[in-house]
Design an enzyme around this catalytic site. Structure first.
Site, short mmCIF file in Angstrom:
data_model
loop_
_atom_site.label_atom_id
_atom_site.label_comp_id
_atom_site.label_asym_id
_atom_site.label_seq_id
_atom_site.Cartn_x
_atom_site.Cartn_y
_atom_site.Cartn_z
N CYS B 162 0.80 -1.23 0.00
CA CYS B 162 0.00 0.00 0.00
C CYS B 162 0.83 1.27 0.00
O CYS B 162 0.29 2.36 -0.12
CB CYS B 162 -0.95 -0.02 1.18
SG CYS B 162 -1.81 -1.60 1.30
N HIS B 295 -2.84 7.83 6.53
CA HIS B 295 -3.10 6.58 5.81
C HIS B 295 -4.54 6.17 6.09
O HIS B 295 -5.30 5.91 5.18
CB HIS B 295 -2.09 5.52 6.26
CG HIS B 295 -2.20 4.23 5.51
ND1 HIS B 295 -2.18 4.18 4.14
CD2 HIS B 295 -2.32 2.94 5.94
CE1 HIS B 295 -2.29 2.91 3.75
NE2 HIS B 295 -2.38 2.14 4.81
N HIS B 330 -9.64 2.48 -0.28
CA HIS B 330 -8.19 2.26 -0.29
C HIS B 330 -7.81 1.79 -1.69
O HIS B 330 -8.16 0.70 -2.11
CB HIS B 330 -7.83 1.22 0.76
CG HIS B 330 -6.35 1.08 0.99
ND1 HIS B 330 -5.41 1.69 0.18
CD2 HIS B 330 -5.66 0.41 1.94
CE1 HIS B 330 -4.20 1.38 0.62
NE2 HIS B 330 -4.31 0.61 1.69
#
Lengths: 372, 405
Positions: B162, B295, B330
């Site tokens: 990620c 995040h 995401h």
């Protein structure tokens, strides 16, 4: 501030017996492909229980990485940088195929977790407690050289002391089929030591891992440094030959200065022609090849760099690797020229430092001298 | 003093829209892109919400408009859209100078392999299937985009879960600082696919509702798809060709926790170190940060450890922060670049974006995010974080393009 970048140590696992040594003594011949790695006992580095659950690319990657660090005197890396073209394809398939066949009823998430492409770099970090920079490049034929370029920057330009870089690849049977059908592998078996004479398309598929401990000072053995790394898509705006000359120019070297040329010929006749102008321009150098020894795969050039490092460091190359015997027996400047599918191009310049190697042997004449 | 690296072009495509302008408008209007699955063929439709780009592959292909539609995966098409927009804004021709293309992805082109996988092994492969042989691996999209747009220098792909595209930005900045390239186009792309939807579902970290980052009652993340690229060059290079500077890359850091294959350490050490080192590189104190694009995935594990790390670094004065994943989901390999684009938008539009659906502070850290869009905020320095599987953490500091002292 630019500092020299040394290869302190290296380690490789592949279809040739190269683990935990700096020279390839006895070349292994194969009659078919894919060429598979000779996997050594890795008990020292990989817990056998965990190792069995680990897919091959992770196992050989971890083994070569930890062996390289060991050989460098137990060095602890400040950064870990891995290149792998396909990453953890075995785990990907282990999760993916049941998912497709069972209407998205998936197995447990272990395979999904292990499929993450930075798994190998993560495993090395866990094994070495390295909490520093951790990168993984997945870009086909320049996956490893991207990692090398990054590590070279870290040590040479950014002040890091010890950086581990490497490449690892193991193809699954399914993906081998996919790639064969896409035309990059030979459709039939050819003995690997004969393949460079082939004129038809396709290469022999292989696999392997090779890791290098880069440092700001030389390691225990004779010193070899990474002078520069150059990566280009399609070989740059001009020809590959132009790219090579510009690369050497940057370091004030003429083509005649190169003692050992390690070339990415893989037996795909039409694609191998790209190397001919470069070979023509370096007549004084000894020309050696590596992809007939390890097979072609995305990080094959990591093995190519290992063999180039080995040749410079030990003065020894197996006769089966040599295509053309050069004018000089002493070897100082080594150049790796490699492409994958005419798209991903890598150039790496190595220099052996210090006096002539005391036991430098005259290189044997090549088995493939008749090529040209 | 090495020349500063600046951003001169941006492109993004996400569930919020097909370009920067549409993304900005949705952010300002607090319009989330999270909803039911309408395009991905999966049995999870109606059950698992995602943030899809609202174009099927044909419409996306028409928008991206490659010279030939053959062999383009959805991941590659998304990337082409965003890369074209970024180059157009910067006014860069990739073939003209030493221009690096540094992309990032996690799933690569698997989206087009999924529907046809078994047919790859048929004795005769239909042509409409054969075009996707060998388009699965992460490097495929970057090569395809590079060939389409005329890149011919360094073209590479990073995959660090990620944090992938945040790391692309980091690499681009380093190459420029060292003079190894003249321009770097950096970013990432990831299309939704069965592989990731089912993978994250098997980890039991997908919220069945639109996600609630940094909320005590959060129940996981939503997946999204997106691509974003930024054009980086040195300030001198931008000046010399008269390009407008959108923002400055001030700092970046990558750390690895060496803790666990998927989880972050509960005390947030990796996140803390990434943020601390990025600030140190930017030569900024914590109080210099005007806004943080966290995040903030919405998982129990991430938000707790990130919250603790924020408190550790900023004490009781945590700057205004939000997770724009409450809009975009995401987007995995694209997330770092998408959020870098949003960080630049925050600077240029003097805005703190909202952290949608937030109600109650975390049990682990009493933090209140920006809950409504804040306009008229002076944004000098933005911290943007991307933390990944394998404990791979990257933080970036992006700054307003003020004249240097």
């Amino acid at each position: 501030m630019k500092r020299p970048v040394y290869i302190r140590e290296a380690s490789a696992i592949g279809p040739q017996p190269v683990f935990d040594t700096d020279r390839l003594e006895r070349v292994e011949a194969y009659t078919g492909h894919p060429l598979r790695s000779i996997v050594p006992a890795l008990r020292r580095y990989v817990d056998p229980v965990r190792g069995r659950r680990m897919e091959k690319v992770a196992r050989i990657g971890l083994g070569a990485a930890l062996n390289a660090l060991d050989r460098a005197g137990g060095a602890l890396p400040e950064a870990i940088i891995v290149g792998t073209g396909l990453g953890c394809m075995e785990s990907t398939e282990r999760f993916f195929v049941p998912l497709l066949h069972n209407n998205e009823d998936v197995p447990n998430p272990t395979a999904f977790i292990q499929s993450t492409h930075n798994n190998v770099a993560g495993q090395i970090a866990l094994a070495t407690n390295c909490t520093g920079y951790n990168f993984t490049y997945l870009h086909r034929g320049i996956s490893f050289t991207s990692a090398l370029l990054d590590g070279w920057m870290q040590v040479g330009l950014e002040g890091r002391g010890t950086v581990l870089v490497g490449g690892a690849e193991s193809i699954t049977p399914d993906y081998y089929t996919v790639q064969r059908r896409s035309g990059i592998w030979k459709q039939h078996d050819v003995p690997n030591l004969e393949v460079l004479k082939a004129t038809d398309g396709g290469a022999l598929c292989g696999e392997g891992a090779a890791f290098f401990v880069l440092g700001d000072g030389p390691g225990p053995g004779p010193a070899v440094r990474v002078v520069d790394v150059d990566i280009s898509f399609r070989g740059g705006p001009g020809s590959l030959r132009d790219r090579v000359h510009a690369f050497l120019d940057r370091h004030g070297l003429s083509a005649d200065a190169i003692d050992l040329l390690m070339i990415g010929r893989n037996g795909d006749g039409p694609q191998d022609t790209a190397y001919a102008p470069v070979e023509t321009d370096l007549p004084l150098a000894t020309h050696a090849a590596f992809k007939h020894l390890c097979g072609e795969f995305h990080t094959a050039n990591a093995f190519g760099l290992w063999l180039l490092w080995s040749g410079l460091r030990t003065g020894h190359l197996p006769g089966e690797a040599v295509l053309h015997r050069g004018a000089r027996s002493n070897m100082r400047w080594g150049l790796l020229v490699d492409h994958f599918q005419r798209k991903d191009h890598s150039l790496v310049l190595l220099e052996r430092c210090g006096p002539e190697h005391p036991d430098a042997q005259a290189l044997p004449s090549g088995c493939a001298d008749q090529l040209r | 003093m090495s020349d500063r690296v600046v951003i001169t072009g941006m492109g993004v495509i996400s569930a919020l829209g097909v370009n920067v302008e549409e993304n900005l408008r949705a952010l300002l209007e607090e319009r989330s892109g999270i909803g039911d699955i309408t395009i991905l063929p999966t049995r999870h439709r109606g059950v698992i919400p995602v943030a899809e780009v609202a174009l099927d592959d044909d419409a996306l292909g028409a928008l991206a408009a490659p010279r030939s539609q053959r062999s383009w995966t959805r991941t590659a098409l998304l990337g082409l859209c965003a890369a074209k927009e970024a180059l157009a804004q910067a006014g860069i021709d990739p073939a003209a100078a030493r221009t690096a293309f540094i992309s990032a992805t996690t799933a690569g082109g698997i989206d087009k392999t999924e529907p046809v996988y078994d047919q790859f092994y048929l004795p005769e492969i239909p042509d409409e299937v054969a075009q996707y042989l060998g388009t699965h691996d992460p490097g495929d999209h970057a090569q395809r985009i590079a060939a389409e747009l005329g890149f011919n220098d360094l073209v590479t792909t990073i995959s660090t879960a990620c944090s992938s595209s945040a790391n692309a930005l980091k690499l681009g900045d380093r190459l420029l600082r060292h003079g190894l390239t003249d321009v770097a186009v950096v970013g990432g792309t990831d299309a939704l696919c069965k592989f990731t939807v089912n993978g994250f579902n098997s980890l039991m970290i997908l919220d069945r509702e639109p996600c609630r980052p940094f909320d005590r009652d959060r129940a996981g993340l939503n997946l999204g798809e997106a691509a974003a690229y930024l054009v980086l060059e040195t300030e001198a290079h931008a000046r010399a060709r008269g390009a407008a500077v959108l923002a400055v890359v001030s700092g970046h850091a990558n750390t690895n926790e060496a803790f666990h294959a998927t989880a972050s350490s509960p005390d947030g050490t990796g996140a803390y170190e990434a943020m601390r080192q990025a600030l140190a590189m930017a030569q900024l104190a914590p109080e210099d940060i005007s806004y943080i694009n966290v995040h903030g995935t919405g998982t129990l594990n991430n938000d707790a450890s990130e919250g603790i790390a924020l408190t550790r670094l900023f004490g009781s004065a945590v700057p205004p922060f939000s997770s724009t994943k409450s809009f975009t989901g995401h987007t995995l390999g694209a997330a770092g670049a998408v959020e870098a684009v949003y960080s630049v938008l925050a600077i240029r539009n003097e805005v703190h974006f909202a952290n949608l659906r937030w109600r109650t502070p975390l049990a682990e850290a009493a933090l209140v995010p920006v809950v409504r869009t804040q306009r008229g905020a002076r944004v000098r320095h933005v911290l943007s974080s991307s933390f990944g599987f394998g404990g791979n953490n990257t933080s970036l500091v992006l700054s307003a393009p003020v004249q240097q002292g």
